[in-house]
Design a protein around this motif. Structure first.
Motif, PDB file in Angstrom:
ATOM      1  N   THR A  67       0.263   6.047  -4.458  1.00  0.00           N
ATOM      2  CA  THR A  67      -0.683   7.123  -4.224  1.00  0.00           C
ATOM      3  C   THR A  67      -1.532   7.312  -5.464  1.00  0.00           C
ATOM      4  O   THR A  67      -1.015   7.367  -6.580  1.00  0.00           O
ATOM      5  CB  THR A  67       0.062   8.438  -3.908  1.00  0.00           C
ATOM      6  N   THR A  77     -14.005   3.819   5.231  1.00  0.00           N
ATOM      7  CA  THR A  77     -13.352   5.024   4.718  1.00  0.00           C
ATOM      8  C   THR A  77     -13.473   5.063   3.199  1.00  0.00           C
ATOM      9  O   THR A  77     -13.654   4.028   2.547  1.00  0.00           O
ATOM     10  CB  THR A  77     -11.850   5.068   5.074  1.00  0.00           C
ATOM     11  N   ASN A 104       0.822  -1.218   0.000  1.00  0.00           N
ATOM     12  CA  ASN A 104       0.000   0.000   0.000  1.00  0.00           C
ATOM     13  C   ASN A 104       0.852   1.263   0.000  1.00  0.00           C
ATOM     14  O   ASN A 104       0.613   2.184   0.760  1.00  0.00           O
ATOM     15  CB  ASN A 104      -0.929   0.007   1.217  1.00  0.00           C
ATOM     16  N   LYS A 161     -18.229  13.127  -4.030  1.00  0.00           N
ATOM     17  CA  LYS A 161     -17.498  12.864  -2.787  1.00  0.00           C
ATOM     18  C   LYS A 161     -18.474  12.466  -1.681  1.00  0.00           C
ATOM     19  O   LYS A 161     -18.198  11.552  -0.900  1.00  0.00           O
ATOM     20  CB  LYS A 161     -16.705  14.092  -2.374  1.00  0.00           C
ATOM     21  N   ILE A 215     -12.831   2.656  -2.284  1.00  0.00           N
ATOM     22  CA  ILE A 215     -12.242   2.689  -3.626  1.00  0.00           C
ATOM     23  C   ILE A 215     -11.382   1.457  -3.848  1.00  0.00           C
ATOM     24  O   ILE A 215     -11.436   0.816  -4.896  1.00  0.00           O
ATOM     25  CB  ILE A 215     -11.437   3.982  -3.829  1.00  0.00           C
ATOM     26  N   ARG A 216     -10.587   1.104  -2.845  1.00  0.00           N
ATOM     27  CA  ARG A 216      -9.727  -0.081  -2.947  1.00  0.00           C
ATOM     28  C   ARG A 216     -10.576  -1.330  -3.181  1.00  0.00           C
ATOM     29  O   ARG A 216     -10.286  -2.153  -4.043  1.00  0.00           O
ATOM     30  CB  ARG A 216      -8.902  -0.215  -1.664  1.00  0.00           C
ATOM     31  N   SER A 262     -11.130   5.687   1.102  1.00  0.00           N
ATOM     32  CA  SER A 262      -9.987   4.973   0.524  1.00  0.00           C
ATOM     33  C   SER A 262     -10.227   3.472   0.474  1.00  0.00           C
ATOM     34  O   SER A 262      -9.940   2.823  -0.527  1.00  0.00           O
ATOM     35  CB  SER A 262      -8.717   5.249   1.327  1.00  0.00           C
ATOM     36  N   SER A 263     -10.765   2.930   1.549  1.00  0.00           N
ATOM     37  CA  SER A 263     -11.014   1.486   1.562  1.00  0.00           C
ATOM     38  C   SER A 263     -12.142   1.112   0.599  1.00  0.00           C
ATOM     39  O   SER A 263     -12.112   0.044   0.000  1.00  0.00           O
ATOM     40  CB  SER A 263     -11.304   0.995   2.972  1.00  0.00           C
TER      41      SER A 263
END
Length: 52
Positions: free
Chosen positions: A12, A37, A9, A22, A42-43, A39-40
């Motif tokens: 970026t 989150t 990870n 958003k 999207i991951r 980020s998680s």
């Protein structure tokens, strides 16, 4: 200078999104399967989309 962590990870990803998108992303991230989150979420979506 400190070394960077050697985990997977370390990349970026920067993406510009509208305030409306958003907010949708943040609402989606609140669902338990997405990790809580943005980020998680999207991951998770990228990893699952790459399986097909």
């Amino acid at each position: 200078m400190a070394k960077l962590p050697t985990s997977e990870n370390t990349e970026t990803f920067i993406m510009r999104i509208s305030p409306e998108l958003k907010e949708k992303l943040n609402q989606l991230a609140k669902k338990s399967k997405y990790g809580g989150t943005a980020s998680s979420a999207i991951r998770y979506l990228i990893e699952n989309a790459s399986r097909y």
